[in-house]
Design an enzyme around this catalytic site. Sequence first.
Site, PDB file in Angstrom:
ATOM      1  N   LYS A 173     -12.384  36.822 -20.143  1.00 38.08           N
ATOM      2  CA  LYS A 173     -13.024  37.311 -21.368  1.00 38.08           C
ATOM      3  C   LYS A 173     -12.522  36.466 -22.543  1.00 38.08           C
ATOM      4  CE  LYS A 173     -14.011  41.944 -23.131  1.00 38.08           C
ATOM      5  NZ  LYS A 173     -13.456  43.299 -23.179  1.00 38.08           N
TER       6      LYS A 173
HETATM    7  C1  E4P Z   1     -15.508  45.844 -24.103  1.00 36.66           C
HETATM    8  O1  E4P Z   1     -15.460  44.846 -23.496  1.00 36.66           O
HETATM    9  C2  E4P Z   1     -14.910  46.063 -25.420  1.00 36.66           C
HETATM   10  O2  E4P Z   1     -13.615  45.577 -25.435  1.00 36.66           O
HETATM   11  C3  E4P Z   1     -14.967  47.509 -25.784  1.00 36.66           C
HETATM   12  O3  E4P Z   1     -16.182  48.058 -25.330  1.00 36.66           O
HETATM   13  C4  E4P Z   1     -14.713  47.788 -27.230  1.00 36.66           C
HETATM   14  O4  E4P Z   1     -14.964  49.154 -27.462  1.00 36.66           O
HETATM   15  P1  E4P Z   1     -14.448  49.935 -28.765  1.00 36.66           P
HETATM   16  O5  E4P Z   1     -15.278  49.502 -29.912  1.00 36.66           O
HETATM   17  O6  E4P Z   1     -14.656  51.370 -28.430  1.00 36.66           O
HETATM   18  O7  E4P Z   1     -13.005  49.556 -28.933  1.00 36.66           O
END
Ligand code: E4P
Length: 217
Positions: free
Chosen positions: A87
């Site tokens: 990622k």
């Molecule tokens: C996913 O890959 C993200 O890191 C995540 O969905 C972020 O979510 P949040 O806005 O609830 O922290």
Amino acid sequence: MKFFIDTADLAQIKEANDLGILDGVTTNPSLMAKVGIKGEAAVTNHYKTIAELVDGDVSAEVVSTEFKAIIEEGKKLHAIHPNIVVKVPMIKEGIKALKWFSDNGIKTNCTLCFSAGQAILAAKAGANYISPFIGRIDDSNWDGLELIEQIAEIYSIQGYETEILAASIRSPLHIVKCAEAGANVITSPLESILGLLKHPLTDIGLAKFLADAKAWA
Ligand code: E4P
């Protein structure tokens, strides 16, 4: 549409996996911190445990922000397990890294996407997934689902193969709307996935069926 769970919590990952509908997992540094994972060895071990638990892609996020460091960190993450997807944040150095990973056969998820322009860049760089954060967009008084629709339309017109991974999901309705809007994947907290089960008429209907079934005994 694939279902990923957005957590580093092993109990929640197991619960979602036991439903039989889980296609993968996404994590981020905040989610890892939330479950108390600290230090490189513990982080590596945790990713390995998740990847062995779930038969699907597991996103593990780099914390480097310079090209060479992102590549080195990504290669280490990739070496943990074949299901690990690296990622990478939506920054200039991240775009360069996405292209390098794509050229070298390492799967990627481009994170922190908040605009269609960013989604186009990620697709051009060969990202396997683009993660628009719809909940955070909604929190900022914009419309996260509109962004999913826009990216889906652009990717369809342009024939981009990058999958739209709707992230930052806040509710079961978000999941339904993402399916309508053309997301290829949603990544969601367990609570919103389980929320899809709920309907009062189901509960009322089942209670009646079970009460009537007692007449058979
Ligand atoms: C996913 O890959 C993200 O890191 C995540 O969905 C972020 O979510 P949040 O806005 O609830 O922290």
